[in-house]
Scaffold this motif. Structure first.
Motif, PDB file in Angstrom:
ATOM      1  N   LYS A 442       0.834  -1.202   0.000  1.00  0.00           N
ATOM      2  CA  LYS A 442       0.000   0.000   0.000  1.00  0.00           C
ATOM      3  C   LYS A 442       0.867   1.250   0.000  1.00  0.00           C
ATOM      4  O   LYS A 442       0.583   2.233  -0.705  1.00  0.00           O
ATOM      5  N   ALA A 443       1.965   1.207   0.767  1.00  0.00           N
ATOM      6  CA  ALA A 443       2.879   2.345   0.822  1.00  0.00           C
ATOM      7  C   ALA A 443       3.556   2.570  -0.520  1.00  0.00           C
ATOM      8  O   ALA A 443       3.712   3.713  -0.970  1.00  0.00           O
ATOM      9  N   PHE A 444       3.976   1.494  -1.179  1.00  0.00           N
ATOM     10  CA  PHE A 444       4.620   1.638  -2.488  1.00  0.00           C
ATOM     11  C   PHE A 444       3.649   2.219  -3.514  1.00  0.00           C
ATOM     12  O   PHE A 444       4.022   3.086  -4.313  1.00  0.00           O
ATOM     13  N   GLU A 445       2.426   1.754  -3.490  1.00  0.00           N
ATOM     14  CA  GLU A 445       1.450   2.275  -4.450  1.00  0.00           C
ATOM     15  C   GLU A 445       1.213   3.771  -4.226  1.00  0.00           C
ATOM     16  O   GLU A 445       1.186   4.564  -5.174  1.00  0.00           O
ATOM     17  N   ALA A 446       1.091   4.171  -2.963  1.00  0.00           N
ATOM     18  CA  ALA A 446       0.900   5.586  -2.655  1.00  0.00           C
ATOM     19  C   ALA A 446       2.143   6.394  -3.010  1.00  0.00           C
ATOM     20  O   ALA A 446       2.050   7.513  -3.535  1.00  0.00           O
ATOM     21  N   ALA A 447       3.319   5.830  -2.732  1.00  0.00           N
ATOM     22  CA  ALA A 447       4.566   6.543  -3.018  1.00  0.00           C
ATOM     23  C   ALA A 447       4.755   6.753  -4.510  1.00  0.00           C
ATOM     24  O   ALA A 447       5.188   7.832  -4.957  1.00  0.00           O
TER      25      ALA A 447
END
Length: 457
Positions: A442-447
């Motif tokens: 989820k963090a990678f997608e947001a980043a």
């Protein structure tokens, strides 16, 4: 970038808003430490976070932000933060005392554990760090062979002492880095990664005492090692009477309980260790053939008439580090900790590449064992992350990490609850869970979405 410099980056603006106490601490630290830090890898623009607590796979900064941790104590924490058995062993040792200036039963048990796990180790000597371990290994090799030169591979890091500084991230022509004597640099032979023919040609001169290599490739596989290189080096060094040193400071007890040498089935003459060997506390070691380690043996030197290598060290085999090491190594030897960390990293690499492909981000994730690295594609190649082969691009591109881009990637991940290393990439531990994987993805997608909006990248 100054701590409070104006920015048009929404990523940095949000980071500053979330980490106000870290910013204050970083400003105060600059009056005490150069750049406000105590390790080069902790440098981050505009400032790094300050962390005071870790448990399992997570850590918390002084602002209360929680992070899935892939920095992993610079590779020392295969078992995660504060493993209960390691913590209990440390507390017990602290109650007994921290420094006796005498031999201890813990150091004996620690050494026996290392010998029992690592195929190359017949004798072992503890040091206070990985850099000290590679320094001692080199001195042993020179004393044993009577030769002066060291062969290294460019892009590999083996500590910060004088023989290991050029050819890692700069000075690829072999010239000395700042503060290093030209005469020392002249005794270091640099060969390109995976260039076994170049290594053989250098060894043919007969003046090389040792070859040192990280058996997983530079920076735990960021520049991966080609098939057959380790075996070819083993044969070439044996044929020329050259000492083969495996730098297993990161890979030791991580790739498998016996390190990369066990995983690959290639046994060096000497092995350098640190990080995991001391259970996350300060400590390192050199292990290997008994006839080489006897160069620091009082009785052997007297009996055989050679000059003994002096090796003092106030914190060699410190009893608290020994306690942590004993506990950690026993867990690793008797459990599937290595397999769990390796499997987690493999799954993470696969999921990251599917995400990168789906979002059209021209990066790729790659690696082996429990590591993952992000290929930042600075030459803007047309790649498919899912099928990316790191051997298809020059090693300098694999290590190309523009500071501005790397810092922005790391900060974009931190504001979404994940701390990566500065490679960029990270190390998985046996403590990472499926929930950590979900948070990470989820963090990678947001980043990725945020990075695409940044005006100066």
């Amino acid at each position: 970038m100054a701590l409070d410099a104006p920015t048009n980056s929404t990523i940095i603006a949000e980071y500053r808003d979330r980490t106000r106490r870290s910013a204050e601490q970083a400003e105060a630290a600059r009056s005490v430490f150069p750049s406000g830090i105590t390790h080069d890898a902790r440098h981050l623009s505009p400032y790094p976070i300050t962390v005071d607590q870790g448990k399992g796979s997570r850590k918390w900064d002084i602002d209360g932000n929680e992070y899935v941790d892939y920095f992993g104590g610079h590779g020392a924490l295969l078992l995660g933060h504060c493993h209960p058995r390691v913590t209990a062993a440390v507390k017990e040792a602290l109650d007994d005392g921290t420094q006796f200036a005498a031999s201890t039963t813990r150091e004996y048990r620690w050494g026996k554990a290392v010998i029992g796990m690592v195929p190359s180790v017949e004798r072992v000597r503890f040091t206070a760090s990985g850099t000290e371990a590679t320094l001692l290994a080199l001195r042993l090799a020179r004393a044993y062979t009577g030769r002066s030169k060291l062969l290294r591979f460019t892009s590999y890091f083996h500590g910060w002492h004088d023989h290991m500084t050029n050819g890692y991230s700069s000075h690829f022509d072999g010239t000395p880095t700042a503060g290093v004597l030209p005469s020392i640099a002249a005794d270091v032979v640099l060969v390109a990664p995976n260039d076994i023919e170049g290594a053989k040609a250098a060894l043919a001169g007969g003046d090389i005492a040792a070859v040192i290599i990280e058996p997983t490739g530079a920076s735990f596989g960021r520049v991966p090692i080609a098939d057959g290189v380790l075996q070819a080096l083993r044969e070439a060094t044996a044929a020329t009477g050259t000492i083969l040193i495996f730098d297993e400071v990161i890979s030791g007890f991580r790739c498998s309980p016996g390190g990369a040498q066990q995983a690959y089935g290639v046994t060096p003459d000497l092995t350098t260790m640190a990080k995991i060997v001391a259970g996350g506390l300060p400590g390192g070691a050199v292990g290997g053939r008994a006839d080489i380690l006897e160069r620091i043996d009082f009785e052997a030197a007297a009996d055989k008439g050679f000059e003994k290598i002096a090796h003092p060290g106030t914190f060699n085999a410190n009893p608290v580090s020994a306690a942590a090491g004993i506990a950690a190594l026993d867990i690793i030897a008797t459990s599937d900790a290595c397999d769990r960390a390796n499997a987690y990293a493999a799954e993470l690499r696969e999921r990251l590449n599917r995400l990168l492909k789906a979002t059209g981000m021209p990066f790729a994730a790659y690696g082996t064992f429990s590591g993952f690295h992000l290929f930042l594609n600075v030459e803007k190649r047309s790649i498919d992350p899912v099928t990316f082969d790191p051997f298809s691009v020059p090693w300098k591109e694999l290590k190309a990490s523009p500071a501005n881009l790397v810092d922005r990637i790391r900060i974009a991940m931190m504001i979404n609850g994940v701390d990566l290393s500065g490679w960029p990439g990270g190390l998985a531990s046996a403590a990472h869970t499926e929930d950590d994987m979900a948070v990470t993805m989820k963090a990678f997608e947001a980043a990725i979405a945020r990075l695409k909006e940044e005006p100066d990248l």
